[in-house]
Design a protein around this motif. Structure first.
Motif, PDB file in Angstrom:
ATOM      1  N   PHE A  46       0.846  -1.196   0.000  1.00  0.00           N
ATOM      2  CA  PHE A  46       0.000   0.000   0.000  1.00  0.00           C
ATOM      3  C   PHE A  46       0.881   1.245   0.000  1.00  0.00           C
ATOM      4  CE2 PHE A  46      -1.856   3.572   2.132  1.00  0.00           C
ATOM      5  CZ  PHE A  46      -3.183   3.621   1.725  1.00  0.00           C
ATOM      6  N   ASP A  47       1.805   1.328   0.968  1.00  0.00           N
ATOM      7  CA  ASP A  47       2.656   2.511   1.102  1.00  0.00           C
ATOM      8  C   ASP A  47       3.466   2.760  -0.166  1.00  0.00           C
ATOM      9  OD1 ASP A  47       1.691   2.910   3.659  1.00  0.00           O
ATOM     10  OD2 ASP A  47       3.472   2.101   4.653  1.00  0.00           O
ATOM     11  N   LYS A  48       4.019   1.715  -0.741  1.00  0.00           N
ATOM     12  CA  LYS A  48       4.815   1.860  -1.958  1.00  0.00           C
ATOM     13  C   LYS A  48       3.951   2.443  -3.080  1.00  0.00           C
ATOM     14  CE  LYS A  48       7.733  -0.798  -5.176  1.00  0.00           C
ATOM     15  NZ  LYS A  48       8.551   0.311  -5.513  1.00  0.00           N
ATOM     16  N   HIS A  49       2.800   1.848  -3.310  1.00  0.00           N
ATOM     17  CA  HIS A  49       1.921   2.338  -4.380  1.00  0.00           C
ATOM     18  C   HIS A  49       1.421   3.746  -4.062  1.00  0.00           C
ATOM     19  CE1 HIS A  49      -0.768   1.767  -7.866  1.00  0.00           C
ATOM     20  NE2 HIS A  49      -1.476   2.691  -7.222  1.00  0.00           N
ATOM     21  N   HIS A  93       0.204   6.975  -6.401  1.00  0.00           N
ATOM     22  CA  HIS A  93      -1.024   7.731  -6.157  1.00  0.00           C
ATOM     23  C   HIS A  93      -0.768   9.204  -5.835  1.00  0.00           C
ATOM     24  CE1 HIS A  93      -5.266   8.100  -5.549  1.00  0.00           C
ATOM     25  NE2 HIS A  93      -5.031   8.771  -4.424  1.00  0.00           N
ATOM     26  N   VAL A  94       0.192   9.490  -5.002  1.00  0.00           N
ATOM     27  CA  VAL A  94       0.456  10.895  -4.654  1.00  0.00           C
ATOM     28  C   VAL A  94       0.759  11.731  -5.904  1.00  0.00           C
ATOM     29  CG1 VAL A  94       2.038  12.454  -3.440  1.00  0.00           C
ATOM     30  CG2 VAL A  94       1.071  10.483  -2.238  1.00  0.00           C
ATOM     31  N   PRO A  95       1.642  11.275  -6.809  1.00  0.00           N
ATOM     32  CA  PRO A  95       1.852  12.070  -8.026  1.00  0.00           C
ATOM     33  C   PRO A  95       0.572  12.252  -8.859  1.00  0.00           C
ATOM     34  CG  PRO A  95       3.647  10.513  -7.750  1.00  0.00           C
ATOM     35  CD  PRO A  95       2.603  10.163  -6.716  1.00  0.00           C
ATOM     36  N   LEU A  96      -0.286  11.221  -8.917  1.00  0.00           N
ATOM     37  CA  LEU A  96      -1.569  11.363  -9.629  1.00  0.00           C
ATOM     38  C   LEU A  96      -2.449  12.405  -8.948  1.00  0.00           C
ATOM     39  CD1 LEU A  96      -2.630   7.678 -10.415  1.00  0.00           C
ATOM     40  CD2 LEU A  96      -2.063   9.461 -12.072  1.00  0.00           C
ATOM     41  N   ALA A  97      -2.541  12.330  -7.635  1.00  0.00           N
ATOM     42  CA  ALA A  97      -3.410  13.242  -6.888  1.00  0.00           C
ATOM     43  C   ALA A  97      -2.943  14.693  -7.012  1.00  0.00           C
ATOM     44  CB  ALA A  97      -3.494  12.820  -5.429  1.00  0.00           C
ATOM     45  N   ASP A 147      -7.390   4.878  -9.567  1.00  0.00           N
ATOM     46  CA  ASP A 147      -6.178   4.297  -8.975  1.00  0.00           C
ATOM     47  C   ASP A 147      -6.428   3.767  -7.567  1.00  0.00           C
ATOM     48  OD1 ASP A 147      -3.261   3.768  -9.077  1.00  0.00           O
ATOM     49  OD2 ASP A 147      -3.221   5.261  -7.457  1.00  0.00           O
ATOM     50  N   VAL A 148      -7.327   4.395  -6.823  1.00  0.00           N
ATOM     51  CA  VAL A 148      -7.609   3.968  -5.446  1.00  0.00           C
ATOM     52  C   VAL A 148      -7.971   2.484  -5.396  1.00  0.00           C
ATOM     53  CG1 VAL A 148      -9.196   4.253  -3.495  1.00  0.00           C
ATOM     54  CG2 VAL A 148      -8.220   6.259  -4.609  1.00  0.00           C
ATOM     55  N   GLN A 149      -8.701   2.014  -6.372  1.00  0.00           N
ATOM     56  CA  GLN A 149      -9.123   0.609  -6.389  1.00  0.00           C
ATOM     57  C   GLN A 149      -7.943  -0.349  -6.526  1.00  0.00           C
ATOM     58  OE1 GLN A 149     -12.284   0.131  -5.567  1.00  0.00           O
ATOM     59  NE2 GLN A 149     -12.361   2.357  -5.549  1.00  0.00           N
TER      60      GLN A 149
END
Length: 103
Positions: free
Chosen positions: A18-21, A26-30, A84-86
């Motif tokens: 989770f943390d890696k993804h 996810h952070v760059p997408l957000a 991406d959350v899924q």
């Protein structure tokens, strides 16, 4: 008046994955979501007055107002972040939007 989104991620099946993804993908997408003014995440364990929490990580994103949040999630970048959350939130996720004010 600013508006915020609180995203509460329940403890996932594999916290390290989770943390890696989350931080690498996810952070760059957000951050590409139009209108994000501030992005904060919890660090370390999430706890309650009674002890451990069912949440692994809590993110707070700040926007100018609720209309900006609605517009952001209608954008291609917002849709990509939601999709991406899924991929990593195996424990489940709760999202809450609200106008924020100081008291």
């Amino acid at each position: 008046m600013a508006a915020q989104i609180i995203v509460s991620y329940r403890t996932p099946a594999d916290p390290k994955a989770f943390d890696k993804h989350y931080f690498e993908t996810h952070v760059p997408l957000a951050w590409k979501i139009p209108g994000v003014r501030k992005y904060q995440v919890s660090r370390g364990p999430v706890i309650t007055p009674a002890g451990p929490s069912p949440f692994h990580l809590i993110a707070t994103l700040t926007f100018d107002n609720l209309a900006a949040i609605q517009s952001a999630f209608g954008s291609p970048e917002g849709q990509a972040a939601l999709a991406d959350v899924q991929k990593f939130a195996t424990g489940g996720v709760e999202m809450n939007f609200f106008e924020a004010g100081e008291v």
